[in-house]
Design a protein around this motif. Sequence first.
Motif, short mmCIF file in Angstrom:
data_model
loop_
_atom_site.label_atom_id
_atom_site.label_comp_id
_atom_site.label_asym_id
_atom_site.label_seq_id
_atom_site.Cartn_x
_atom_site.Cartn_y
_atom_site.Cartn_z
N UNK A 127 35.53 68.41 22.69
CA UNK A 127 35.64 67.02 23.13
C UNK A 127 35.26 66.07 22.01
N UNK A 171 41.00 60.58 18.32
CA UNK A 171 41.42 59.35 19.01
C UNK A 171 40.89 58.12 18.28
N UNK A 197 50.46 58.81 17.78
CA UNK A 197 49.44 57.92 17.24
C UNK A 197 49.14 56.78 18.21
N UNK A 209 47.32 58.08 21.40
CA UNK A 209 45.90 58.40 21.13
C UNK A 209 45.08 57.13 20.98
N UNK A 210 45.62 56.17 20.25
CA UNK A 210 44.86 54.94 20.04
C UNK A 210 44.62 54.23 21.37
N UNK A 229 44.48 55.62 24.36
CA UNK A 229 43.49 56.38 25.14
C UNK A 229 42.08 56.02 24.66
N UNK A 230 41.94 55.97 23.33
CA UNK A 230 40.62 55.63 22.80
C UNK A 230 40.19 54.25 23.29
N UNK A 261 37.56 55.39 25.91
CA UNK A 261 36.39 55.79 25.13
C UNK A 261 35.62 54.60 24.57
N UNK A 309 39.42 45.90 16.76
CA UNK A 309 40.63 46.73 16.81
C UNK A 309 41.62 46.16 17.80
N UNK A 363 43.13 42.89 16.65
CA UNK A 363 43.98 43.21 15.53
C UNK A 363 45.34 43.74 16.00
N UNK A 364 45.32 44.57 17.05
CA UNK A 364 46.58 45.12 17.56
C UNK A 364 47.45 44.00 18.13
N UNK A 365 46.82 43.08 18.88
CA UNK A 365 47.59 41.95 19.41
C UNK A 365 48.21 41.13 18.29
N UNK A 376 55.13 52.10 11.89
CA UNK A 376 54.02 51.15 11.79
C UNK A 376 54.35 49.87 12.56
N UNK A 378 54.14 50.58 16.36
CA UNK A 378 52.86 51.12 16.82
C UNK A 378 52.10 50.16 17.75
N UNK A 389 35.66 64.67 30.41
CA UNK A 389 36.46 63.48 30.16
C UNK A 389 37.88 63.86 29.71
N UNK A 390 37.95 64.77 28.73
CA UNK A 390 39.26 65.13 28.20
C UNK A 390 40.09 65.84 29.26
N UNK A 391 39.45 66.69 30.08
CA UNK A 391 40.19 67.36 31.17
C UNK A 391 40.78 66.32 32.12
#
Lengths: 301, 424
Positions: free
Chosen positions: A14, A21, B203, B206-207, B209-210, B214, B224, B227-229, B286, B289, B318-320
Motif C-alpha cells: 500500500x 499515486x 497517469x 492515478x493522480x 485517485x491520489x 489520499x 497541485x 495547478x491542474x485547474x 501532457x 492530462x 484502502x487500496x482494496x
Amino acid sequence: MEYKNLKKRVRVNELFINIILFVSSITSILITLGIVFELGKESILFFKSGVSILKFFTSTEWQPAIGNFGILPLLNSTLITSLIAMLISVPFGLFAAIYLSEYASDKVRSIVKPVLEILAGIPTIVYGFFALTFITPVLQKVFGEDIVEIYNMASAGIAMGILIIPLITTMSEDALKSVPKSLREGAYGLGATKFETSTKIVFPAAISGIAAAVIIGLSRAVGETMIVALAAGSGPNFTFNPFRAAETMTGYMVRISGGDVGYDTFDYNSIFVIGLLLFIVTLGLNILSRHIIKKFREVYD
Amino acid sequence: MITLNKDHINNIKTRNFKGKIWYIVFISSAVISIVFLSILILSIINNTFGIIILGLKYNPETVSPGKPLIKNSRDELIKLLNDYSGIDDDFTPAMLKTLNNEKDLSLRTEKDLYMIFFNNVLQPEIIRTFSLLESVFNKNIIIEEYNLNKDSYPILRMEFKSWLNPGLFINTQSSHPLLSGIRTAFFGTLWMVFLTVLLAMPLGISAAIYLELYAKDNMLNRLIQVNIYNLAGVPSIIFGLLGLAVFVRMLEPVTSGQFLRFLFKSGEQTTLNGRTIISAGLTLAIMVLPIIIINTQEAIRAVPSTLIDSSYGLGATKWQTIWHHILPYSFDRILTGTILAVSRAIGETAPLVVVGASTFIVFDPVSIFSKFTVLPIQIYQWTARPQAEFRNLAASAIVVLLILLLTLNLTAIILRERTVKKRV
C-alpha cells in the motif's frame, strides 16, 4: 489476550502504491515548472542577444531580418481579433443562455444543450476552414472586394466568436440555473414581469459565474491558434483596420515553427518569448475568473 | 390600499411590451447561434461535393476499354506505357527508359505504374471546381466555363465528383489533387491517439485517485489542485512549445529512436530528429492530462460514501477499496471523461505544428519513431494552399474527422446514459 497485532501495521504494498499515486499527481507540477522553465530560458536567451525589453514592448515594427523586434503589431492584432470574437460571442452566448435557463421548456433545453456541447467539440481547424472559405467571401460581398482583403482579422474574429458561443452559453446557463427558485418567486410575488425577474434578479445573482464565463471565453480567444493562422493572414502588420491582414501572436508562432526552424536562432527564441507572454496573459485571465467565482459568488440557502 | 391609476396600467403595458421584445431577442439569439453552427456544417458539405471541369489528353475509357484504368494488371499497364510513349512530345520513349533505369518497371507496383501513366500520359488537369450549391443552382456559369475551355484541351469533361470517396482513404499525399488522400494522416492520427491514451490515462487516473482519496488538505496538495485547474486553461500551442523544447530537442536521442536504432531497419520512415509520433503523443498526453484528472476526480466524487464505508467496515484496506469498489463503480464515468479528452486530442492542430508534423510524407507510420502527419495537420495544409481543389479535399477530410469525433462523442453520451440507467 494480546492486542499487539491489531496495531496499525505498515503495509509495504500500500505504501508503494501510495508513492506511485503521489508521483503521478506531482507530474502536473512538473509540467508547469517545465513550461515556465523552458519559456523563461529561451526568453532570457532572446533578450540577452541584444533585444532591448523596452523596445520589445514599444516598437510597432516586427522585422526580425533587420533586428526590429516590436511585439505591438502581433499584440494589437491578437487584441482586435479577440475583441471581435467577444463582440459576437458575449451577446449571442449570454442571450441564448438567458433563453435556455429562464424561458425554454425542459424539452427544448434537453435537445439544445447536448447539441451545443457537441458543437463545442468541433476542432478549431474546422472553424479556420469556415472563416477562409465562407466568412471571408461573405464579407467581401457585403463590403466590397477592394476593402476586405482575402486574409483579414474580421473573418478570423467572427469565426472565433462562433467558436466561443457554446462555451459562454453553457457556462452562463449553469450559473443562471443555480440561482434558487425562491428568488424568482419572490420577484414574481412583488409583481415583476418575467423579463424583469430574469434581468434584474436572476442575472445579477449569477453575475460571478457569467463574468467567469466571459473571461474564460476571452482567454480562449487570445490563445486560439488555427483560426487566425488560416484566416488572419501571415506577416505582422500594425493596423487597426479589421478588414486587413495582420498576424497574431499565435499565428506568428505557427508560421515560424511550421517551417523547420533551427535551434538557437532568433526565430526559435522569439516564438518562446511570445509563448511566455501568451502564457502569462491566459494564466492571468484564468486565475482572475476563478478568483471572481470564489470571491463574488452569492451563496443562497 | 393601493389603487391602480391610469399611469400604473400604462406602465404595465410598456413593461410587458418590453418583456416581449426582449423575449424575441433572447430566443433569436439562441436560434441564430444554432444557425451559425449549422451554416458551418453545411458549408463543409457544400465543399465536399460538386461539379468539376477536367481537362485530359486522352480518354481513359478508350485507353483501357471495358474496365477502369486502375484495375489493369502490371503487365497490361507496362504495355500501355510502352504503347503511349512516343505518341506525343510530352512522354518520349527516352523518358520511359529513364524511369525504367531508376527502377525496373516490372518491379514497380501497379499503383506506381498507374501514377506514371496518369501523370505523364493522361495529364488530367482540374480547370475549375464548383461547390454543391453552385452545381445545383448555377448551371449556366458552369456551362459557360466549360465552353470557354473547350478548345484548349483534347478532352474536356464535366463531371459530378464526391471528394469523399474510397480513394481518399487509399491514397497518400500527392501534389495532384485527384491522387491525394488522407491515408498517412489517418494512420498517424490512430498511432498518436493510441499513444496519448496509453500515456495519459494511467497517469491521470492515478493522480485523480491520489487527490481525491489520499491527499490531505495541506499547502502542497492544494497547490497541485489549483495547478491542474490552471493547466487545463493553458492554450494548446504552449504545450506544443514545451514539447518542442523537451521532447523534440532535449530528449532527441530517445524520441528519435536512435537509442534503439539497432532494432529497426533503417528506412525512409525513421528520422534522425525528434519530430516523431512519440514526441507528438507525449505532448498531447501532457495536454489532455489535466482534463482527464478533473473528469476522473468528478467520477470518484460521485461514488456514494456508503459503498466506501461498507468496504472499510468489512476490513478492506484502502487500496482494496479503491481497486474493488471505487474504480469499478466509477469506471463508466472515467471512460466518458477520457473519451472526451481523446476527442480533444484528435482535433488538435497547433501543438503538432509546433512539435513538427511532417509537411509531406507518403509512408504509413511503422513505429512510434516514424515521422508523422495527422488529419487536422493535413486539413490545415490543404486549406492553406491557394488552389480551390485542395480546399475540396480539405472539406472531405473535415467530414472524416467530424464523423470520427461524432462517433466518439456519441459513445461517451451512450455510456453516460447507460450509467444513469444502471444507477437509478
